[in-house]
Scaffold this active site. Sequence first.
Site, PDB file in Angstrom:
ATOM      1  CG  HIS A   1      57.658  16.448  62.154  1.00 39.74           C
ATOM      2  ND1 HIS A   1      57.635  15.312  62.621  1.00 39.74           N
ATOM      3  CD2 HIS A   1      58.924  16.520  61.933  1.00 39.74           C
ATOM      4  CE1 HIS A   1      58.485  14.572  62.784  1.00 39.74           C
ATOM      5  NE2 HIS A   1      59.339  15.465  62.458  1.00 39.74           N
TER       6      HIS A   1
ATOM      7  CB  ALA B   1      78.269  28.451  50.246  1.00 37.77           C
TER       8      ALA B   1
ATOM      9  CB  THR C   1      61.651  27.899  52.054  1.00 37.38           C
ATOM     10  OG1 THR C   1      61.294  29.422  51.626  1.00 37.38           O
ATOM     11  CG2 THR C   1      62.670  27.728  53.271  1.00 37.38           C
ATOM     12  CE  LYS C   2      61.154  32.442  47.257  1.00 39.19           C
ATOM     13  NZ  LYS C   2      60.558  33.909  47.331  1.00 39.19           N
TER      14      LYS C   2
END
Length: 216
Positions: free
Chosen positions: A144, A191, A196-197
Amino acid sequence: MPSINKEISNTDKLGIYAKTSFKLFRGSIKGIGIKKKFPIFMGRKVEITHKKNIYCGKNVKFESYSEIHGLATNGLRFGNNVTIGRFTSIRPSSYYGVGQIGYGLEIGDNSSIGPYGYVGCSGKVKIGKNVMIGPRVSLFAENHNFSAKDKSIKEQGVNNKGIIIEDNCWIGSGVIILDGVTVGSGSVIGAGTLVTKDIPKNSIIYDKKNELRKTR
């Protein structure tokens, strides 16, 4: 189809054959309208929409209660021997057709998504061959926009970079992969990891800090 383990008793084999036969029957009925190769298997209460946008290779399995939403500009494309686990949801767009239409999903031969998975493929999601995705894994190919302080976040819309998981990866239970990430071939993600990269090929990642612990 792979062979059944020789150590399984004949009684258990009969039960497996019976359940598989029911899945094959459901697939032949509920699969009408899907662009597919034979056979296709479906468990109980599989929900499939916009079938004309769905493409299946041989031996695709949609396990019970999975939800396959085909409203996507590039459709949903499943290779040969792909399994979608129980209660897994694949959602490229709104159920009601509002907002932008999502891109869709491509998943290669011999790959699987475990139970309770979530694939938000409003941006492009591409999963390679021989990829094992464990239970409760979530992929979110969307973010978003929220930079404008004078507008609500909902009004600012979204952006999509997409997610790529290359061949021969193992994604452990509970992993979350966010938009814009590429997971290199041969990688293992432990796990509960939040990704995020980008992950280099042949990497092993195993904690929530997303730190590279070891390269194979």
